[in-house]
Design an enzyme around this catalytic site. Structure first.
Site, PDB file in Angstrom:
ATOM      1  N   LYS A   1       6.229  -3.629   1.248  1.00  0.00           N
ATOM      2  CA  LYS A   1       7.516  -3.175   1.763  1.00  0.00           C
ATOM      3  C   LYS A   1       8.518  -4.324   1.778  1.00  0.00           C
ATOM      4  CE  LYS A   1       7.021  -0.091   5.009  1.00  0.00           C
ATOM      5  NZ  LYS A   1       6.572   0.240   6.381  1.00  0.00           N
TER       6      LYS A   1
ATOM      7  N   GLY B   1      -3.520   3.463   9.005  1.00  0.00           N
ATOM      8  CA  GLY B   1      -4.178   2.720  10.080  1.00  0.00           C
ATOM      9  C   GLY B   1      -3.362   1.525  10.496  1.00  0.00           C
TER      10      GLY B   1
ATOM     11  N   MET C   1       0.112  -0.333  11.787  1.00  0.00           N
ATOM     12  CA  MET C   1       1.004   0.103  12.845  1.00  0.00           C
ATOM     13  C   MET C   1       2.190   0.891  12.291  1.00  0.00           C
ATOM     14  SD  MET C   1       3.005  -1.949  15.759  1.00  0.00           S
ATOM     15  CE  MET C   1       4.569  -1.679  14.967  1.00  0.00           C
TER      16      MET C   1
ATOM     17  N   ARG D   1       8.676   1.863  -3.636  1.00  0.00           N
ATOM     18  CA  ARG D   1       7.323   1.466  -4.076  1.00  0.00           C
ATOM     19  C   ARG D   1       6.942   2.333  -5.267  1.00  0.00           C
ATOM     20  NH1 ARG D   1       4.291   3.977   1.178  1.00  0.00           N
ATOM     21  NH2 ARG D   1       5.537   5.844   1.195  1.00  0.00           N
TER      22      ARG D   1
ATOM     23  N   HIS E   1     -27.212   9.550  -5.882  1.00  0.00           N
ATOM     24  CA  HIS E   1     -27.873  10.538  -6.726  1.00  0.00           C
ATOM     25  C   HIS E   1     -26.905  11.651  -7.112  1.00  0.00           C
ATOM     26  CE1 HIS E   1     -30.342  14.190  -7.348  1.00  0.00           C
ATOM     27  NE2 HIS E   1     -31.097  13.341  -8.028  1.00  0.00           N
TER      28      HIS E   1
ATOM     29  N   CYS F   1     -24.320   2.664 -28.603  1.00  0.00           N
ATOM     30  CA  CYS F   1     -24.410   4.116 -28.405  1.00  0.00           C
ATOM     31  C   CYS F   1     -24.982   4.474 -27.042  1.00  0.00           C
ATOM     32  CB  CYS F   1     -25.220   4.765 -29.516  1.00  0.00           C
ATOM     33  SG  CYS F   1     -26.917   4.189 -29.565  1.00  0.00           S
TER      34      CYS F   1
HETATM   35  P1  ADP Z   1       6.028   3.743   6.545  1.00  0.00           P
HETATM   36  O1  ADP Z   1       5.279   2.517   6.225  1.00  0.00           O
HETATM   37  O2  ADP Z   1       5.234   4.730   7.317  1.00  0.00           O
HETATM   38  O3  ADP Z   1       6.726   4.314   5.369  1.00  0.00           O
HETATM   39  P2  ADP Z   1       8.584   2.716   7.394  1.00  0.00           P
HETATM   40  O4  ADP Z   1       8.640   1.326   7.924  1.00  0.00           O
HETATM   41  O5  ADP Z   1       9.071   2.909   6.031  1.00  0.00           O
HETATM   42  O6  ADP Z   1       7.145   3.290   7.629  1.00  0.00           O
HETATM   43  O7  ADP Z   1       9.433   3.584   8.395  1.00  0.00           O
HETATM   44  C1  ADP Z   1       9.393   4.974   8.374  1.00  0.00           C
HETATM   45  C2  ADP Z   1      10.765   5.541   8.376  1.00  0.00           C
HETATM   46  O8  ADP Z   1      11.521   5.005   9.453  1.00  0.00           O
HETATM   47  C3  ADP Z   1      11.577   5.193   7.162  1.00  0.00           C
HETATM   48  O9  ADP Z   1      11.326   6.064   6.127  1.00  0.00           O
HETATM   49  C4  ADP Z   1      12.987   5.379   7.670  1.00  0.00           C
HETATM   50  O10 ADP Z   1      13.346   6.721   7.595  1.00  0.00           O
HETATM   51  C5  ADP Z   1      12.869   4.941   9.096  1.00  0.00           C
HETATM   52  N1  ADP Z   1      13.365   3.576   9.243  1.00  0.00           N
HETATM   53  C6  ADP Z   1      12.688   2.418   9.181  1.00  0.00           C
HETATM   54  N2  ADP Z   1      13.511   1.373   9.347  1.00  0.00           N
HETATM   55  C7  ADP Z   1      14.736   1.873   9.537  1.00  0.00           C
HETATM   56  C8  ADP Z   1      16.029   1.298   9.749  1.00  0.00           C
HETATM   57  N3  ADP Z   1      16.202  -0.011   9.811  1.00  0.00           N
HETATM   58  N4  ADP Z   1      17.053   2.139   9.902  1.00  0.00           N
HETATM   59  C9  ADP Z   1      16.874   3.466   9.827  1.00  0.00           C
HETATM   60  N5  ADP Z   1      15.710   4.064   9.629  1.00  0.00           N
HETATM   61  C10 ADP Z   1      14.640   3.279   9.484  1.00  0.00           C
HETATM   62 MG    MG Z   2       8.221   4.113   4.615  1.00  0.00          MG
END
Ligand code: ADP
Ligand code: MG
Ligand code: MG
Length: 921
Positions: free
Chosen positions: A36, A114, A116, A349, A471, A874
């Site tokens: 990310k 899993g 956070m 991603r 198996h 083969c």
């Molecule tokens: P995950 O790893 O589950 O995708 P994210 O960190 O991407 O978690 O956060 C989930 C959602 O939270 C994002 O898709 C977005 O909609 C919202 N989010 C995260 N950070 C922000 C931000 N700075 N401003 C607005 N929405 C946010």
């Molecule tokens: Mg996300």
């Protein structure tokens, strides 16, 4: 100097270059910033609209795990980065006038359930809430953001389940008589925040933390700690992800999708993840924040509908996603938010997609000029090609099943294909019901050889325990049967004829219908619509493989015994037959009697009579195979299995003879059976796999391989006369000493020449041998003098090099060897330490270190003795991508595999060429 732990997204690339002393590639970025964080840095660097952010590295997490403290300098660097964000946004963290709010997001190298969850709206307290209301001129919104923050912080950081909060919200909505969150009144929201704070106080014995810095510190620590949460550990164990990677923490300026109608939040794929079609695919929810879209509380818009609602934003979004695709040159899965008519990108991603989508997207991107042909060839996984050759579930049906909550569990994708049927827990019951025309999914804790007949009549197999070499997995793959193995999400109770989904407690009983996807490991409730696309209709796949053919240097042949399989393999692109087993033809009941007569013959006349009976069966099948392979080489292997396999089983004979002696001693059957038993007894071997088989049988049973060679060359000559181009090659199996080969070859070549003379036509031919005994590999130089070709029989070669009897090892001790043994020790995190004797099953992926060394030596010394020696493989390894890579590296001429693996092998061979060309060049 303290180490650098914190990087601003807008300068992360340059700063990391400085730290490392070289420009990082994408994978280094991901290692340090997590997926990310790397995406945020990349997008920011490319000038896309990303809220100002910074990333605390995975390395900081690793340090934190060791000491339980932030590493020296990390917190100071965090505060400094925060200052920089304040400067850029013109807001200040915790400022009562113009507060900066942030999200705290975890992000490991690979996305991982899993870990956070994200905490949004961090930095709120009573004061900052009030100024947020003023600044946005929206009091309702400020309370909405606040109550969300209290919920997320309590749940995610402090571990007080969000259910408690949801319950209060639910009661409020009921009281106000409304359905959705945005309909709740301002007064209601205000009251709710008060209730939430009281709940927190009640539970923790202290007030909700009002200091934003304290909130931030606790949230970062919670992200770090979540790396070692039980669920994250279990996931890593299962997916073989190292435990010492750590997760990064991303701190991002909040943008708000819940600021009214011209705001919202969404997720999208740059191409359809089911089909690969080039169109935006995803959803958008107005006036919403974070995960509201996926939570499914309100119905979101299709992404295309955004075009009607906010055409300018839509257009910008299309441009951004195209830019991202260009940058990553792959399908992207993005998350975004619109705040009062302004687009913000929050994540990108590589998009997960089906095998069909992988092929279509790769081909389209090559046509669009985004990828070169070689890159397109590298993009698709060989296993994805395998999936495309099997029936599969309608992706739409899967999606709606998932939405209905009918995705019951996930296990290992042990053998590809889609299977639907009623659940049966017992192999015999499966046979009984299959006999009545029922489609069956056999569900077992694990399977054993006793279950095999039941497996073979089923549409699929599901097991709770066992890995990819269990198996169940091995038998299923060998029989083209869908299989999900090691599905620890369920617990199977064969006593009560039911299994329970552990997470939900849902019970599935005998007779209930389920669907299993062996290509993904998913288990669904109910019958899912199954689709199948003929290979001939898959234009993109066919073209991709034709590109692969241009690249690869390894030939691809097939192992096929019957004309039907040969034709199929040729459609799949096989360039000849690498192994045509002749014994299958003898298992034909018509031919079998003749074989028995041959074995039991007491005089030369009796034997010749029996052989004469056998010959037409062989010749007829050979003609069919030559026809199917017109113009391509066909390797016929002389008889190989232990001869007693053609006779009735010893135990059965003993039983019958005993029965007849007791009940009907005068029966004319009795002396016949007694004679048969006598022969079977005399042929009984302690270790038949190392007994009288292969060329040894050819040498000992006079006339047998001569007959086979005669049938083969008669078929070849007769086909040649009909204008079919034949390239017959005769393979002598199980040679361990050069003299075995010499004796057989000289004898059989005489027969071949004799037949050609009788038929009045000459065909080009070869005589060669299978290399499957270590001694043959070690004496390749000698053996090559009597062989025009070598073909590695790596099943036997593996068996004999390891000294494992395959039938006894696989599905028994070999499982433990690969899964690992509990050493009784635990590591620093309290996890049991497993000791694995083998990394992989050597019958599945060629053991390069041992067996491979023999192969290498044999190739070298064989070619030294005879430079134009043709060398192939083969064994089943010929269809395994990792083993194919090895075959390429040691310079084999071709691999040969079962018909359905041919397309897989074509792609794997091309990838091996490209991989090593770029490694060398
Ligand atoms: P995950 O790893 O589950 O995708 P994210 O960190 O991407 O978690 O956060 C989930 C959602 O939270 C994002 O898709 C977005 O909609 C919202 N989010 C995260 N950070 C922000 C931000 N700075 N401003 C607005 N929405 C946010
Ligand atoms: Mg996300
Ligand atoms: Mg063999």
């Amino acid at each position: 100097m303290t180490r650098k732990w914190v990087y601003l997204s807008r300068s992360a690339g340059e700063e990391l270059t400085e730290t490392l002393g070289h420009k990082p590639d994408l994978s280094e970025m991901k290692n340090i910033f997590g997926g990310k964080g790397a995406g945020l840095a990349d997008m920011t660097g490319a000038g896309l609209p990303v809220p100002p952010s910074f990333t605390i590295t995975t390395e900081a997490c690793v340090e934190y795990m060791k000491t339980g403290e932030f590493p020296p300098g990390m917190w100071e660097q965090t505060l400094k980065a925060l200052k920089e964000i304040e400067r850029r946004t013109g807001r200040r963290f915790g400022d009562p006038e113009n507060p900066l709010l942030v999200s705290v997001r975890s992000g490991a190298r690979v996305s991982m359930p899993g870990m956070m969850d994200t905490v949004l709206n961090l930095g709120l307290n009573d004061e900052t809430r009030a100024s947020l209301a003023q600044l946005t001129d929206n009091e309702w919104f400020s309370y909405d953001a606040y109550r969300r923050f209290i919920t997320m912080f309590s749940d995610i950081v402090m571990g007080l389940d969000r259910e408690h909060f949801e319950k209060l919200l639910g009661e409020l909505k009921k009281k106000e008589g409304v359905k959705t969150d945005p309909e709740v009144s301002l007064e209601g929201m205000k009251g709710l925040v008060g209730q939430y704070k009281a709940l927190y106080r009640e539970h923790f014995g202290q007030d909700f933390p009002t200091d934003p810095y304290k909130q931030l510190e606790l949230a970062i620590k919670a992200v770090f700690a979540s790396w070692n949460g039980a669920r994250a550990i279990a996931y890593r164990e299962f997916n073989k992800i190292p435990h010492d990677w750590g997760t990064a923490v991303n701190v991002c300026t909040m943008v708000f999708g819940n600021l009214g109608e011209r705001s919202g939040t969404g997720v999208a794929f740059t191409r359809d993840p089911a089909t690969g079609e080039r169109r935006l695919y995803g959803e958008y929810l107005e006036n919403a924040q974070g995960e509201d879209v996926v939570a499914g509380i309100r119905t979101p818009l299709k992404i295309a509908q955004l075009q009607e609602v906010m055409p300018d934003i839509y257009e910008q979004f299309v441009r951004v996603t195209q830019q991202l695709e260009h940058h990553y040159r792959d399908v992207q899965d993005v998350e975004f938010t619109v705040e009062r008519g302004k687009l913000w990108m929050l994540q990108t991603r590589t998009g997960k997609r089906t095998a069909a989508a992988a092929v279509k997207a790769a081909m389209d991107m090559a046509r669009e000029g985004l990828l070169t042909r070689e890159e397109a060839v590298m993009r698709v996984k060989p296993e994805e090609v395998d999936q495309l050759l099997h029936p599969f579930f309608d992706p739409q049906a899967k999606l709606s099943a998932e939405k209905r909550g009918d995705l019951l569990a996930e296990g290992l994708d042990a053998s590809p294909g889609a299977g639907t049927g009623i659940v049966i827990f017992d192999a015999d019951r499966a046979i009984e019901l299959a006999g009545q025309g029922q489609a069956i999914i056999l569900v077992r804790p694990e399977t054993s050889p006793d279950d095999v007949p039941g497996m073979l009549v089923s549409k699929g197999v599901l097991t709770q325990h066992g890995g990819m070499t269990s198996h169940a997995a091995v038998v299923a793959r060998g029989n083209n049967l869908p299989c999900v193995a090691g599905c620890e999400d369920i617990s199977v109770d064969v006593e009560r004829n039911q299994f329970t989904v552990k997470a939900t407690g849902r019970v599935v009983e005998e007779g209930d219908v389920i669907s299993i996807d062996g290509g993904t490991g998913e288990v669904f409730w109910g019958a899912l619509n199954t689709l199948e696309v003929e290979y001939e209709e898959q234009q993109d796949l066919i073209e991709l493989l034709s590109w692969a053919d241009e690249v690869r240097t390894l030939g691809v042949r097939t192992n096929a015994d019957l004309p039907r399989d040969a034709r199929r393999a040729r459609q799949f692109g096989a360039e000849g037959i690498g192994l045509c087993r002749t014994e299958h033809m003898f298992f034909d009941p018509r031919a079998r009697d003749a074989v028995v007569h041959m074995i039991m013959a007491e005089t030369d006349e009796e034997r010749h009579a029996a052989l004469d009976e056998m010959l037409p069966f062989q010749e007829q099948d050979f003609e069919g195979v030559f026809e199917a392979m017109d113009g391509l080489p066909v390797i016929m292997r002389l008889i190989d299995p232990p001869m007693h396999e053609f006779l009735p089983a010893r135990e059965e004979l003993i039983e019958e003879v005993t029965r007849l002696r007791c009940t009907d001693p005068g029966s004319p059957e009795l002396p016949k059976k007694e004679k048969m038993l006598q022969v079977v007894n005399s042929m009984w071997e302690v270790n038949p796999m190392m007994g009288l088989r292969g060329c040894r049988a050819g040498i000992m049973y006079r006339g047998l391989t001569e007959m086979q060679t005669r049938a083969y060359f008669q078929a070849a000559c007769r086909c040649a006369r009909r204008g079919i181009k034949v390239v017959p090659e005769v393979m002598i199996p199980l040679v361990g000493h050069v003299n075995e080969l010499r004796l057989e070859r000289e004898k059989l070549e005489t027969v071949a020449k004799q037949v050609m003379k009788e038929e009045g036509i000459e065909v080009e031919y070869m005589f060669g041998t299978m290399i499957e005994i270590p001694r043959a590999a070690l004496t390749a130089g000698e053996i090559a003098q009597y062989a025009d070709f070598f073909s590695f029989g790596t099943n036997d070669l593996t068996q004999m090099t390891f000294g494992y009897s395959r039938d006894d090892a696989e599905g028994k001790f070999l499982i433990k060897y690969v899964d690992g043994f509990d050493t009784g020790e635990v590591d620093t995190e309290g996890r049991p330490v497993l000791f694995k004797i083998l990394e992989v099953n050597p019958f599945q992926t060629l053991d390069e270190v041992g067996v491979g060394r023999l192969v290498e030596l044999c190739v070298k010394e064989g070619r030294e003795a005879k430079p134009d020696l043709e060398i192939g493989i083969c064994g089943e390894h010929g269809g395994d991508p990792a083993s194919i890579d090895f075959c390429h590296r040691v310079g084999l001429d071709y691999v040969s595999c079962s018909p359905f693996r041919v397309p897989v092998a074509r792609l794997a061979a091309a990838q091996a060429t490209l991989r090593h060309a770029s490694a060398e060049g």
